[in-house]
Motif scaffolding. Structure first.
Motif, PDB file in Angstrom:
ATOM      1  N   PRO A   1       0.852  -1.198   0.000  1.00 20.23           N
ATOM      2  CA  PRO A   1       0.000   0.000   0.000  1.00 20.23           C
ATOM      3  C   PRO A   1       0.884   1.242   0.000  1.00 20.23           C
ATOM      4  N   PRO A   2       0.454   2.242  -0.627  1.00 22.23           N
ATOM      5  CA  PRO A   2       1.278   3.452  -0.693  1.00 22.23           C
ATOM      6  C   PRO A   2       1.425   4.076   0.697  1.00 22.23           C
ATOM      7  N   THR A   3       2.609   4.506   1.002  1.00 21.36           N
ATOM      8  CA  THR A   3       2.854   5.176   2.287  1.00 21.36           C
ATOM      9  C   THR A   3       2.706   6.669   2.063  1.00 21.36           C
ATOM     10  N   PRO A   4       2.175   7.363   3.069  1.00 21.44           N
ATOM     11  CA  PRO A   4       2.032   8.806   2.870  1.00 21.44           C
ATOM     12  C   PRO A   4       3.413   9.454   2.773  1.00 21.44           C
ATOM     13  N   ALA A   5       3.489  10.360   1.915  1.00 19.19           N
ATOM     14  CA  ALA A   5       4.779  11.043   1.703  1.00 19.19           C
ATOM     15  C   ALA A   5       5.095  11.887   2.931  1.00 19.19           C
ATOM     16  N   GLN A   6       6.308  11.775   3.373  1.00 12.94           N
ATOM     17  CA  GLN A   6       6.707  12.575   4.526  1.00 12.94           C
ATOM     18  C   GLN A   6       7.037  13.976   4.041  1.00 12.94           C
ATOM     19  N   GLU A   7       6.501  14.914   4.804  1.00 15.08           N
ATOM     20  CA  GLU A   7       6.785  16.290   4.440  1.00 15.08           C
ATOM     21  C   GLU A   7       8.205  16.611   4.875  1.00 15.08           C
ATOM     22  N   PRO A   8       8.905  17.319   4.084  1.00 13.44           N
ATOM     23  CA  PRO A   8      10.282  17.650   4.474  1.00 13.44           C
ATOM     24  C   PRO A   8      10.266  18.497   5.736  1.00 13.44           C
ATOM     25  N   THR A   9      11.135  18.162   6.633  1.00 17.49           N
ATOM     26  CA  THR A   9      11.227  18.936   7.870  1.00 17.49           C
ATOM     27  C   THR A   9      12.008  20.199   7.585  1.00 17.49           C
ATOM     28  N   GLU A  10      11.487  21.229   8.121  1.00 15.38           N
ATOM     29  CA  GLU A  10      12.161  22.505   7.876  1.00 15.38           C
ATOM     30  C   GLU A  10      13.332  22.645   8.831  1.00 15.38           C
ATOM     31  N   VAL A  11      14.426  22.829   8.247  1.00 13.12           N
ATOM     32  CA  VAL A  11      15.626  23.052   9.066  1.00 13.12           C
ATOM     33  C   VAL A  11      15.809  24.560   9.142  1.00 13.12           C
ATOM     34  N   PRO A  12      15.904  25.064  10.388  1.00 16.08           N
ATOM     35  CA  PRO A  12      16.075  26.516  10.459  1.00 16.08           C
ATOM     36  C   PRO A  12      17.431  26.900   9.885  1.00 16.08           C
ATOM     37  N   THR A  13      17.352  27.791   9.039  1.00 12.82           N
ATOM     38  CA  THR A  13      18.591  28.285   8.441  1.00 12.82           C
ATOM     39  C   THR A  13      19.062  29.484   9.253  1.00 12.82           C
ATOM     40  N   PRO A  14      20.342  29.519   9.555  1.00 11.15           N
ATOM     41  CA  PRO A  14      20.814  30.668  10.345  1.00 11.15           C
ATOM     42  C   PRO A  14      20.668  31.949   9.532  1.00 11.15           C
ATOM     43  N   VAL A  15      20.104  32.879  10.200  1.00  9.65           N
ATOM     44  CA  VAL A  15      19.923  34.171   9.551  1.00  9.65           C
ATOM     45  C   VAL A  15      20.984  35.110  10.132  1.00  9.65           C
ATOM     46  N   ALA A  16      21.650  35.739   9.289  1.00  8.36           N
ATOM     47  CA  ALA A  16      22.684  36.658   9.752  1.00  8.36           C
ATOM     48  C   ALA A  16      22.019  37.893  10.328  1.00  8.36           C
ATOM     49  N   THR A  17      22.356  38.176  11.590  1.00  8.75           N
ATOM     50  CA  THR A  17      21.778  39.371  12.189  1.00  8.75           C
ATOM     51  C   THR A  17      22.834  40.470  12.124  1.00  8.75           C
ATOM     52  N   PRO A  18      22.449  41.577  11.779  1.00  5.64           N
ATOM     53  CA  PRO A  18      23.438  42.678  11.704  1.00  5.64           C
ATOM     54  C   PRO A  18      23.978  43.038  13.093  1.00  5.64           C
ATOM     55  N   GLU A  19      25.206  43.203  13.159  1.00  4.39           N
ATOM     56  CA  GLU A  19      25.815  43.594  14.430  1.00  4.39           C
ATOM     57  C   GLU A  19      25.694  45.127  14.579  1.00  4.39           C
ATOM     58  N   PRO A  20      25.534  45.514  15.831  1.00  2.00           N
ATOM     59  CA  PRO A  20      25.430  46.983  16.004  1.00  2.00           C
ATOM     60  C   PRO A  20      26.778  47.642  15.674  1.00  2.00           C
ATOM     61  N   ALA A  21      26.664  48.710  15.094  1.00  2.00           N
ATOM     62  CA  ALA A  21      27.870  49.450  14.682  1.00  2.00           C
ATOM     63  C   ALA A  21      28.582  50.039  15.914  1.00  2.00           C
ATOM     64  N   PRO A  22      29.890  50.033  15.947  1.00  2.00           N
ATOM     65  CA  PRO A  22      30.573  50.563  17.134  1.00  2.00           C
ATOM     66  C   PRO A  22      30.355  52.114  17.213  1.00  2.00           C
ATOM     67  N   GLY A  23      30.028  52.384  18.129  1.00  2.00           N
ATOM     68  CA  GLY A  23      30.006  53.653  18.492  1.00  2.00           C
ATOM     69  C   GLY A  23      29.371  54.730  18.903  1.00  2.00           C
TER      70      GLY A  23
END
Length: 113
Positions: free
Chosen positions: A91-113
């Motif tokens: 019998p056909p198995t239900p397709a597994q939905e791809p798990t979302e892997v969190p992708t690192p989002v680059a956060t801007p660093e505060p500017a010195p000063g």
């Protein structure tokens, strides 16, 4: 007497024609023996044999056509059936939905000063 003479002349003509006709028939009869007539029974028997042969040939041809059609149908039906040796499909198995892997989002660093 004119009538009497005409009647005698007509009778004389009939006698002459009869004599000529008789002579013609005698010539035909003296020509030779009559040819033998073919046997009607022999012709009927030969015709019956031909008819029986023809019927037999037609019956054999018909039986051959029926046999060919039967074999063709059997082969086509056998090809359309699933193979009994073949394993049934899982019998056909239900397709597994791809798990979302969190992708690192680059956060801007505060500017010195």
């Amino acid at each position: 007497m004119g009538r009497e003479a005409a009647r005698e002349a007509g009778q004389e003509m009939d006698r002459r024609e009869n004599a000529e006709l008789r002579a013609a028939f005698e010539a035909l009869l003296d020509a030779g023996p009559e040819p033998p007539l073919p046997s009607v029974t022999d012709a009927a028997v030969a015709g019956g044999r031909r008819i029986r042969r023809r019927r037999t040939a037609v019956a054999l041809a018909g039986a051959l056509v029926v046999a060919v059609c039967g074999v063709t149908t059997a082969v086509n039906v056998a090809d359309s059936r699933p193979d009994p040796v073949q394993q049934p499909l899982a019998p056909p198995t239900p397709a597994q939905e791809p798990t979302e892997v969190p992708t690192p989002v680059a956060t801007p660093e505060p500017a010195p000063g």
